[in-house]
Design an enzyme around this catalytic site. Structure first.
Site: not given
Ligand code: G6P
Length: 477
Positions: A164, A373
């Protein structure tokens, strides 16, 4: 290893649910707002699907459970693993490294060991849950070793992986002491998906240079006869869902209320981001502060609402950023504010989808200025909510979304003067110009939603080189 019952398995660092405490003290799970689960839900339902992920707490083992017809399989992490695998290797090594080294990545051998151990735990869970010949879809940078580990346990599975976040330029990726292991981990998948074509190309080039496999265009040929495909699948949002939400009387009334409580200014400028150093918050706040200070924008007419959602709060660089932004907002408001007029309204909080939609509806200009990003879904959410064809988007050229949202005011966030000029142009644009730009962006976002994204990925995973009989049933109408 004995096979389980799911024909479709999603593996992600997090489960798609949040734990909430009801007013009577009871603990409940609530579906998290992300678009991924919305897109995959129908496929999961038709295929006895399971979602494997961490439930967000440390030192707590939970049994698999059903939520709203979805089979959820929690993976436990110890306190130490949260510190080393999640906060450490995932978010203080890989995250900054993959985002152009915006801050310096830290390399620690213990963090790597923990990453390997936790990735194995996810792979073992999936090996138990997946039925013979099932389709498994591994998500994101926290789990790059899972495809290979899972293939060793269950060679019958069809495995996909999607990253992602950006995949870095080859020169930066080479810094990683475990670069070969990560590449080999990903090559366990049949299809490796990226946000951008350039990322897929970087990956294939690195595989050729560092692992020594033969490659041709988007294909990697492994010595065991398998072929791995690497392609771009730019992710999107539940566009119709956002538009529908933005049309509800409740959201519209709330949008009016927000403008009212801001003093009904001529221009509301909005930023909504996780509080992350990749998002370019400093740059956009400075640009706005200077526009007010030099009189291009007037403090009585323009308000900047910045929502910063708390994120990864125990990681050092996030703590530093939080203090920096607090100071910067305080300084700008102190320098250019007046009684009753704070030019920057800074909210360090997370809000439900309804409130976000109301904010999008209330904003004349949306500012999305990441330094790097993978995609940036906030930009697409704003566009989806503007069914009135009003509002302008200022968008960093370093967000994946820039290659799709060509009619945004595109900016280089490092260039503060350029950013100021574009922000001013967006604020001053007439209704005809902004409608023309918004219409073009809406066409792109409404047509290419997350359902189409998931459908494309899963179809190419099912039909790609070396595919055995298609195992995934299409979702019920
Ligand atoms: C990004 C990453 C995700 C992640 C999200 C929130 O979008 O690509 O994999 O889940 O951030 O971050 P966190 O560390 O809270 O899961």
């Amino acid at each position: 290893m004995a096979a389980g019952t799911a024909d479709f398995v999603v593996i992600a660092n997090r489960l798609p649910v949040d734990r909430v405490t009801a007013p009577d003290g009871e603990t409940l799970w609530r579906k998290s707002p992300g678009g991924l689960v919305t897109a995959l839900e129908p496929v999961m339902r038709s295929n006895g699907g399971a979602w494997i992920g961490w439930h967000g707490a440390s030192d707590e083992k939970l049994k698999p459970f059903d939520h709203d017809g979805l089979q959820l399989v929690p993976v436990h992490l110890t306190e130490q693993e949260v510190a080393e695998y999640y906060e450490g290797f995932s978010n203080a090594t890989l995250w900054p490294l993959y985002h152009d080294v915006v801050v310096a990545p830290e390399f620690h051998r213990e963090w790597w060991d923990s990453y390997v151990k936790v990735n194995r735990r996810f792979a073992e869970k999936a090996a138990k849950v997946a039925r013979k010949n099932a389709v498994v879809w591994v998500q994101d940078y926290q789990l790059q070793l899972v495809p290979r580990m899972l293939r060793e346990l269950r060679p019958d599975l069809r495995i996909g992986f999607f990253l992602h976040i950006p995949f870095p330029p080859t020169e930066l990726f080479q810094q990683l002491p475990w670069r070969k292991e990560i590449l080999e981990g990903l090559l366990g998948a049949d299809l490796v998906g990226f946000q951008m074509p350039g990322a897929a190309q970087n990956f294939v080039r690195l595989v050729r240079q560092r692992v020594g496999h033969k490659t041709h265009r988007d294909l990697v040929y492994l010595p065991d006869g398998r072929t791995v495909m690497a392609r771009a699948y730019p992710i999107s949002i539940d566009a119709a869902g956002f538009e529908e939400l933005a049309r509800t009387p409740h959201v519209l009334a709330r949008a009016a209320e927000i403008r009212e409580s801001l003093g009904n200014p001529t221009t509301v400028i909005l930023g909504i981001d996780r509080l992350d150093y990749t998002k370019g918050l400093r740059q956009r706040l400075r640009a706005f502060g200077e526009l007010i200070a030099e009189g291009s924008l007037h403090v009585d007419d323009a308000v900047f609402v910045q929502v910063a959602t708390p994120s990864r709060e125990r990681v050092q660089q996030y703590k530093i950023l939080r203090d920096d932004i607090n100071r910067l907002v305080g300084r700008i408001n102190g320098d250019v504010g007046r009684i009753g007029h704070q030019p920057i309204q800074y909210l360090h909080a997370s809000y439900p989808r309804e409130e976000m939609a109301a904010l999008y509806r209330a904003a004349d200009v949306m500012v999305v200025t990441p330094l790097r990003d993978g995609m940036n879904l906030v930009a697409k959410e704003y566009v989806a909510c503007r069914y009135d064809n009003r509002g302008s988007l200022v968008l960093s050229e370093f967000a994946g979304a820039a290659s799709e949202l060509k009619s945004a005011y595109q900016v280089n966030p490092h260039d503060i003067n350029g950013l100021k000029a574009s922000l001013l142009e967006a604020v001053q644009s007439g209704p005809r110009t902004s409608a023309k730009r918004m219409k073009a962006m809406r066409k792109q976002v409404m047509e290419n939603d997350i359902e189409r994204w998931a459908g494309n990925f899963l179809r190419e995973l099912n039909e790609g080189p070396g595919a055995h009989a298609m195992t995934l049933r299409p979702s019920a109408p």
